[in-house]
Design a protein around this motif. Structure first.
Motif, PDB file in Angstrom:
ATOM      1  N   PRO A  82       0.813  -1.229   0.000  1.00  6.77           N
ATOM      2  CA  PRO A  82       0.000   0.000   0.000  1.00  6.77           C
ATOM      3  C   PRO A  82       0.839   1.268   0.000  1.00  6.77           C
ATOM      4  N   HIS A  83       0.357   2.260  -0.757  1.00 14.00           N
ATOM      5  CA  HIS A  83       0.945   3.588  -0.702  1.00 14.00           C
ATOM      6  C   HIS A  83      -0.107   4.569  -0.191  1.00 14.00           C
ATOM      7  N   LEU A  84       0.316   5.777   0.122  1.00 13.44           N
ATOM      8  CA  LEU A  84      -0.559   6.773   0.737  1.00 13.44           C
ATOM      9  C   LEU A  84      -1.487   7.412  -0.285  1.00 13.44           C
ATOM     10  N   ALA A  85      -2.786   7.363   0.011  1.00 15.24           N
ATOM     11  CA  ALA A  85      -3.799   8.036  -0.804  1.00 15.24           C
ATOM     12  C   ALA A  85      -4.632   8.913   0.129  1.00 15.24           C
ATOM     13  N   GLY A  86      -5.834   9.284  -0.301  1.00 16.92           N
ATOM     14  CA  GLY A  86      -6.675  10.152   0.505  1.00 16.92           C
ATOM     15  C   GLY A  86      -6.274  11.613   0.363  1.00 16.92           C
ATOM     16  N   VAL A  87      -6.794  12.442   1.257  1.00 20.09           N
ATOM     17  CA  VAL A  87      -6.520  13.884   1.215  1.00 20.09           C
ATOM     18  C   VAL A  87      -5.023  14.164   1.319  1.00 20.09           C
ATOM     19  N   ALA A  88      -4.337  13.473   2.239  1.00 22.74           N
ATOM     20  CA  ALA A  88      -2.906  13.698   2.435  1.00 22.74           C
ATOM     21  C   ALA A  88      -2.106  13.274   1.212  1.00 22.74           C
ATOM     22  N   GLY A  89      -2.447  12.125   0.639  1.00 23.30           N
ATOM     23  CA  GLY A  89      -1.740  11.664  -0.551  1.00 23.30           C
ATOM     24  C   GLY A  89      -1.923  12.606  -1.719  1.00 23.30           C
ATOM     25  N   ALA A  90      -3.143  13.107  -1.891  1.00 17.70           N
ATOM     26  CA  ALA A  90      -3.421  14.033  -2.989  1.00 17.70           C
ATOM     27  C   ALA A  90      -2.689  15.357  -2.788  1.00 17.70           C
ATOM     28  N   ALA A  91      -2.676  15.860  -1.554  1.00 16.83           N
ATOM     29  CA  ALA A  91      -2.010  17.133  -1.272  1.00 16.83           C
ATOM     30  C   ALA A  91      -0.505  17.019  -1.493  1.00 16.83           C
ATOM     31  N   LEU A  92       0.071  15.894  -1.082  1.00 22.92           N
ATOM     32  CA  LEU A  92       1.505  15.689  -1.256  1.00 22.92           C
ATOM     33  C   LEU A  92       1.870  15.609  -2.735  1.00 22.92           C
ATOM     34  N   CYS A  93       1.081  14.891  -3.506  1.00 26.04           N
ATOM     35  CA  CYS A  93       1.326  14.763  -4.945  1.00 26.04           C
ATOM     36  C   CYS A  93       1.193  16.120  -5.635  1.00 26.04           C
ATOM     37  N   ARG A  94       0.147  16.842  -5.321  1.00 22.57           N
ATOM     38  CA  ARG A  94      -0.073  18.158  -5.927  1.00 22.57           C
ATOM     39  C   ARG A  94       1.090  19.096  -5.606  1.00 22.57           C
ATOM     40  N   HIS A  95       1.541  19.066  -4.353  1.00 27.02           N
ATOM     41  CA  HIS A  95       2.661  19.916  -3.942  1.00 27.02           C
ATOM     42  C   HIS A  95       3.937  19.518  -4.690  1.00 27.02           C
ATOM     43  N   ALA A  96       4.155  18.224  -4.840  1.00 17.92           N
ATOM     44  CA  ALA A  96       5.358  17.742  -5.526  1.00 17.92           C
ATOM     45  C   ALA A  96       5.387  18.210  -6.980  1.00 17.92           C
ATOM     46  N   LEU A  97       4.235  18.203  -7.641  1.00 21.37           N
ATOM     47  CA  LEU A  97       4.175  18.644  -9.037  1.00 21.37           C
ATOM     48  C   LEU A  97       4.215  20.166  -9.152  1.00 21.37           C
ATOM     49  N   ASP A  98       3.518  20.850  -8.243  1.00 17.28           N
ATOM     50  CA  ASP A  98       3.470  22.314  -8.307  1.00 17.28           C
ATOM     51  C   ASP A  98       4.833  22.941  -8.020  1.00 17.28           C
ATOM     52  N   THR A  99       5.585  22.348  -7.108  1.00 17.15           N
ATOM     53  CA  THR A  99       6.875  22.923  -6.715  1.00 17.15           C
ATOM     54  C   THR A  99       8.027  22.419  -7.577  1.00 17.15           C
TER      55      THR A  99
END
Length: 236
Positions: A185-202
């Motif tokens: 398993p990897h991290l999903a949910g609100v935290a997973g989405a926020a982390l992914c979005r931040h990684a792409l945005d930055t």
């Protein structure tokens, strides 16, 4: 006399929607979380635009996709995270039985890139997603013993890192998503989405190719090393 389960027609209808190679191709493509035009999906599926339009109509009517129009373009995306989870879970179940060897070098390279790092709808997956999830867990920021849950330290880490969590969302704050290449398993949910979005945005991560594959940039390596003590070699 046996009474038929009232949910049977809905389940059969859902299965019929997915049980078509063209529609399945569209659903898999849309797991990148972005909106696609009908023309882009037609090229991805290798069918005529008129044929693809008919398939999209069925997926929209069945609640698996949403659509919007801008000028002459018709854009579609997965209806929500639940649809993405359904598709990804189905892929995870059938992936171990898929043994076909890549037919071309390009196909082999694309598969390797997807396994190294990719987006799973709106969160990170592949070895990249697992590496980040393991780092969060080992540092006491994420618990996996009774399901996925951010600790108090984890909530503070997201705030310190400048990653905003939408606590008003109806989605789980943290959720486990079975990775179909890593079988963990990897991290999903609100935290997973926020982390992914931040990684792409930055610019920590960038998309590569036309698939869902992503790779970590030198800036991302430095930031993840500082924030999660992840060695650069584990991200490549």
């Amino acid at each position: 006399m046996t009474t038929r389960d009232p949910q049977a027609p809905q389940l059969a209808g859902l299965a019929a929607l997915i049980a078509d190679e063209t529609r399945a191709t569209c659903l898999l493509a849309l797991l990148d979380g972005r909106a696609w035009t009908a023309g882009e999906l037609a090229r991805q599926a290798g069918v005529a635009a008129s044929t693809l339009s008919e398939h999209l109509g069925k997926l929209v009517a069945g609640g698996l996709l949403t659509e919007e129009r801008q000028g002459r373009h018709r854009y579609v995306r997965l209806a929500d995270a639940r649809v993405a989870q359904l598709v990804e879970d189905l892929v995870a179940q059938v992936a171990p039985g898929i043994s076909r060897r890549p037919r071309t070098l390009r196909e082999s390279s694309a598969g390797s890139a997807m396994a190294r790092g990719r987006t799973c709808y709106d969160h990170l997956a592949g070895r990249l997603g697992i590496t980040v999830t393991d780092a969060l867990t080992s540092r006491g920021l994420l618990r996996q013993d009774t399901g996925f849950a951010l600790t108090d330290a984890g909530l503070g880490w997201f705030e310190t890192a400048g990653i905003r969590l939408d606590r008003s969302s109806r989605r789980p704050l943290a959720r486990a998503c079975l990775d179909w290449t890593e079988r963990r398993p990897h991290l999903a949910g609100v935290a997973g989405a926020a982390l992914c979005r931040h990684a792409l945005d930055t610019g920590w991560c960038v998309r590569i190719g036309s698939e869902r594959a992503v790779k970590v940039t030198p800036s991302g390596e430095r930031s993840l090393a500082e924030l999660l003590r992840i060695e650069a070699g584990a991200l490549r």
